[in-house]
Structures are given as C-alpha cells and as structure tokens.
Motif scaffolding. Structure first.
Motif, PDB file in Angstrom:
ATOM      1  N   ARG A  40      44.596  46.460   4.420  1.00  0.00           N
ATOM      2  CA  ARG A  40      45.290  47.494   5.186  1.00  0.00           C
ATOM      3  C   ARG A  40      46.703  47.678   4.632  1.00  0.00           C
ATOM      4  O   ARG A  40      47.362  46.702   4.266  1.00  0.00           O
ATOM      5  CB  ARG A  40      45.366  47.129   6.665  1.00  0.00           C
ATOM      6  N   ALA A  41      47.137  48.927   4.594  1.00  0.00           N
ATOM      7  CA  ALA A  41      48.516  49.243   4.219  1.00  0.00           C
ATOM      8  C   ALA A  41      49.059  50.215   5.254  1.00  0.00           C
ATOM      9  O   ALA A  41      48.367  51.150   5.665  1.00  0.00           O
ATOM     10  CB  ALA A  41      48.576  49.860   2.824  1.00  0.00           C
ATOM     11  N   SER A  50      58.208  53.335   1.629  1.00  0.00           N
ATOM     12  CA  SER A  50      57.471  52.162   1.155  1.00  0.00           C
ATOM     13  C   SER A  50      56.279  51.893   2.062  1.00  0.00           C
ATOM     14  O   SER A  50      56.257  52.302   3.226  1.00  0.00           O
ATOM     15  CB  SER A  50      58.375  50.927   1.084  1.00  0.00           C
ATOM     16  N   MET A  51      55.296  51.199   1.513  1.00  0.00           N
ATOM     17  CA  MET A  51      54.115  50.786   2.254  1.00  0.00           C
ATOM     18  C   MET A  51      54.099  49.262   2.347  1.00  0.00           C
ATOM     19  O   MET A  51      54.558  48.567   1.442  1.00  0.00           O
ATOM     20  CB  MET A  51      52.841  51.264   1.556  1.00  0.00           C
ATOM     21  N   GLU A  81      48.558  45.071  -9.701  1.00  0.00           N
ATOM     22  CA  GLU A  81      49.129  46.182 -10.470  1.00  0.00           C
ATOM     23  C   GLU A  81      48.372  47.477 -10.198  1.00  0.00           C
ATOM     24  O   GLU A  81      48.973  48.550 -10.054  1.00  0.00           O
ATOM     25  CB  GLU A  81      49.096  45.849 -11.967  1.00  0.00           C
ATOM     26  N   ALA A  82      47.044  47.403 -10.104  1.00  0.00           N
ATOM     27  CA  ALA A  82      46.245  48.592  -9.820  1.00  0.00           C
ATOM     28  C   ALA A  82      46.499  49.107  -8.409  1.00  0.00           C
ATOM     29  O   ALA A  82      46.599  50.320  -8.179  1.00  0.00           O
ATOM     30  CB  ALA A  82      44.762  48.279 -10.020  1.00  0.00           C
ATOM     31  N   LEU A  83      46.620  48.190  -7.442  1.00  0.00           N
ATOM     32  CA  LEU A  83      46.923  48.584  -6.062  1.00  0.00           C
ATOM     33  C   LEU A  83      48.263  49.305  -5.984  1.00  0.00           C
ATOM     34  O   LEU A  83      48.398  50.341  -5.314  1.00  0.00           O
ATOM     35  CB  LEU A  83      46.935  47.359  -5.155  1.00  0.00           C
ATOM     36  N   THR A  84      49.258  48.765  -6.678  1.00  0.00           N
ATOM     37  CA  THR A  84      50.582  49.385  -6.684  1.00  0.00           C
ATOM     38  C   THR A  84      50.531  50.782  -7.289  1.00  0.00           C
ATOM     39  O   THR A  84      51.076  51.744  -6.717  1.00  0.00           O
ATOM     40  CB  THR A  84      51.576  48.504  -7.472  1.00  0.00           C
ATOM     41  N   ALA A  85      49.869  50.908  -8.434  1.00  0.00           N
ATOM     42  CA  ALA A  85      49.772  52.208  -9.096  1.00  0.00           C
ATOM     43  C   ALA A  85      49.054  53.223  -8.219  1.00  0.00           C
ATOM     44  O   ALA A  85      49.463  54.402  -8.141  1.00  0.00           O
ATOM     45  CB  ALA A  85      49.056  52.055 -10.440  1.00  0.00           C
ATOM     46  N   MET A  86      48.007  52.788  -7.559  1.00  0.00           N
ATOM     47  CA  MET A  86      47.239  53.707  -6.722  1.00  0.00           C
ATOM     48  C   MET A  86      48.050  54.176  -5.518  1.00  0.00           C
ATOM     49  O   MET A  86      48.041  55.351  -5.154  1.00  0.00           O
ATOM     50  CB  MET A  86      45.953  53.025  -6.263  1.00  0.00           C
ATOM     51  N   LEU A  87      48.749  53.251  -4.858  1.00  0.00           N
ATOM     52  CA  LEU A  87      49.581  53.628  -3.713  1.00  0.00           C
ATOM     53  C   LEU A  87      50.693  54.574  -4.136  1.00  0.00           C
ATOM     54  O   LEU A  87      51.009  55.544  -3.431  1.00  0.00           O
ATOM     55  CB  LEU A  87      50.163  52.378  -3.057  1.00  0.00           C
ATOM     56  N   VAL A 298      54.020  39.666   3.776  1.00  0.00           N
ATOM     57  CA  VAL A 298      54.029  41.128   3.644  1.00  0.00           C
ATOM     58  C   VAL A 298      54.606  41.530   2.289  1.00  0.00           C
ATOM     59  O   VAL A 298      55.666  41.045   1.880  1.00  0.00           O
ATOM     60  CB  VAL A 298      54.866  41.768   4.778  1.00  0.00           C
ATOM     61  N   THR A 299      53.891  42.405   1.593  1.00  0.00           N
ATOM     62  CA  THR A 299      54.356  42.939   0.321  1.00  0.00           C
ATOM     63  C   THR A 299      54.785  44.392   0.520  1.00  0.00           C
ATOM     64  O   THR A 299      54.004  45.208   1.027  1.00  0.00           O
ATOM     65  CB  THR A 299      53.243  42.878  -0.738  1.00  0.00           C
ATOM     66  N   ARG A 300      56.032  44.702   0.143  1.00  0.00           N
ATOM     67  CA  ARG A 300      56.549  46.063   0.243  1.00  0.00           C
ATOM     68  C   ARG A 300      56.380  46.755  -1.103  1.00  0.00           C
ATOM     69  O   ARG A 300      56.870  46.272  -2.119  1.00  0.00           O
ATOM     70  CB  ARG A 300      58.020  46.061   0.657  1.00  0.00           C
TER      71      ARG A 300
END
Length: 304
Positions: A40-41, A50-51, A81-87, A298-300
C-alpha cells in the motif's frame, strides 16, 4: 470495471498500462510459476509531493526470497528502484495498492523452473478498504490449506492461490464474506489471503509459522507492536473451537489492514475489541508517518 494506474513497470521500464502485455503462451499463466507481493502507498498527510510506503524493505525482501524459490535472482534493490520509478511516473494522488510480480515469461510448454526466461512487472490501482472496517462474517472452509512440504508457503507463489480462490468463493456463495482455512492437522491456519489473531484473557494469540501460514508482514508488525505495547503475545496452534469463545478475533494483511471478524459460522462475536482497536490505531498512525518511534517502517518517495 477496474481503474489501473496509467503506467506499469514492464520489461525493465515504465510503459503505459495498456502496452504492458504478455503472450497467451506465457509459462506462468499455465503453471502458476510466479510470485507476487502486495504493497500500500498513501499520499503523505504531513506534506504534499510524496508517497508513503509501509515497510517497503520487508516487502522487497519477501518478494526477493519468493523469487529465489522460483530459482530466479531478483534483488531487493531492483524491486525498490522499480517501485520508485513507477510511483514517480504515475504521481498518484490517492491511496493505491501496488502489485509487483516475478514470473516465468518463457513461452515453453514444459513445467519447469530451470533453463527458463523470467521477468518482473509492477502495476497498481486505487484501493480503499478491501474488507469492511465494520467487520466480516467468516465460515470454516471445506478446503484445506496446503502444506509446506507440497508448496513453498513462505513465498507468495501464485499457483498456491487456487485454494484461496476456491475457499473465498465457497464462503461468499454460502452467504459469508470470508473463509478460514484449517491446515492438514486440523488447526486454524489463515483466511483466504490474511493472517488471523484472537484475544483470550488479555493474551494476543496467532497461529505460528509452523501452521502452514504465509509469514505476513502486517502480521509481524502487529506482533512487534503488541510486544512494545506490553500486550502478551503467544504464537501457537489454534483450535477451531477457540474462535467461538474468544474475546476478539481479527484478520491482518496488506489489503485487509486490520479487520475485525464479527461472525464465525452462526456465532456472533463480541463488538467490544479494545486490544484490536489499540493496535489498529497505532498502526494507522505509523502508516501515516505520524509515529516517530516507527519512522523506519515508512519509506517516503518524492513524486512531485
């Protein structure tokens, strides 16, 4: 009709969701040779742009280990890295659910995990409450949870979810919201896609990892929080009859979060749930980035 995020991660890059297509001959489609995660984000309530991802490192670690069970190398760094790019490509403005998936992308017909092509994708969709926050009704399923000796249950292997699908549909078609599965030894294992907790005489009890459960990340978080809040925690086998006399019973999972069980079979459960309520309140505070003691959970990710 589902509304998906505009961009997916597919074959190593962000592409429009409609272009992320696989062949009808894809190996994983036929043999269930894939493993997925669920995350979940939410938009950061404290600041725009930010998410917030809950326990992203633990999710990435579990998916990487699930991939290893499929004889595939997928590093935690690659996943994050893929999650970050997608978001950052999608810039969502509402709570979303992310589904990373590693799978055998080969077009061969032999059931195998050696000498085969694999790939990794991520897609997402807006998601509010997966289950009613007011509580769900459950039945004991006629289907039995698989054993670890027949399937690697410590991974979220896609083929294993045929049992969950059968149990869920059986429950809904017989008038209930959710199914509770017994393991091969006749003990409570888990729900169709959630872990289970009960409270008896002030103790928080949950089936242990030796009961053919998925090692849920929300489950582990609830156990850790309970111990920090001085709530006694016991991990042990749980009999079916214990559920009917429990003070509280609830489910946990990434999609379900913390959801109370209001009815099991024909038995109405207590509506006073002080232990669950305290844990849920604390977990919501953490996921929204308001609990400084658990900032490391939690990652921002900046998306502006």
């Amino acid at each position: 009709m589902h509304q998906f995020l505009p961009y997916a991660w597919f074959q190593g890059q962000c592409v429009p969701f409609e272009e992320a297509r696989i062949s009808i001959a894809t190996h994983a489609l036929h043999y269930g040779t894939g493993a997925f995660g669920g995350m979940r984000a939410i938009p950061d309530p404290q600041s725009s742009g930010s998410m917030l991802l809950f326990r992203a490192d633990r999710h990435a670690r579990r998916l990487s280990r699930s991939a290893r069970l499929l004889l595939t190398d997928l590093s935690e760094a690659t996943i994050l890295e893929a999650l970050t790019a997608m978001l950052q490509a999608n810039k969502p403005q509402q709570p979303i659910y992310l589904r990373p998936f590693v799978y055998t992308s080969d077009l061969g017909i032999a059931p195998r995990l050696h000498d085969i092509e694999t790939d990794f994708l991520i897609y997402g969709l807006p998601l509010g409450d997966y289950l009613s926050p007011d509580g769900v009704s459950c039945r004991i399923s006629s289907w039995t949870r698989q054993e670890d000796r027949s399937l690697p249950l410590r991974g979220k292997i896609s083929g294993a979810y045929i049992t969950s699908s059968l149990a869920k549909t059986e429950a809904v078609q017989s008038g209930f919201d959710e199914a509770l599965l017994l393991n091969s030894r006749g003990k409570i294992s888990e729900a169709s896609g959630m872990n289970l907790f009960l409270v008896r005489d002030g103790q928080l009890i949950t089936p242990g990892v030796d009961q053919d459960i998925l090692e849920g990340i929300t489950r582990a978080s609830v156990i850790e929080l309970a111990k920090a809040m001085q709530i006694p925690v016991v991990e042990r086998p749980v009999d079916k009859t214990e559920l009917f006399i429990a003070d509280e019973v609830f489910l946990t999972g990434t999609a379900a979060k913390i959801t109370p069980i209001r009815q099991i079979e024909s038995t109405q459960m207590n509506t006073d749930r002080p232990v669950m309520t305290a844990l849920k309140t604390r977990l919501v505070s953490i996921t929204e980035g308001r609990d400084t003691a658990y900032e490391h959970w939690v990652t921002r990710i900046p998306i502006a």
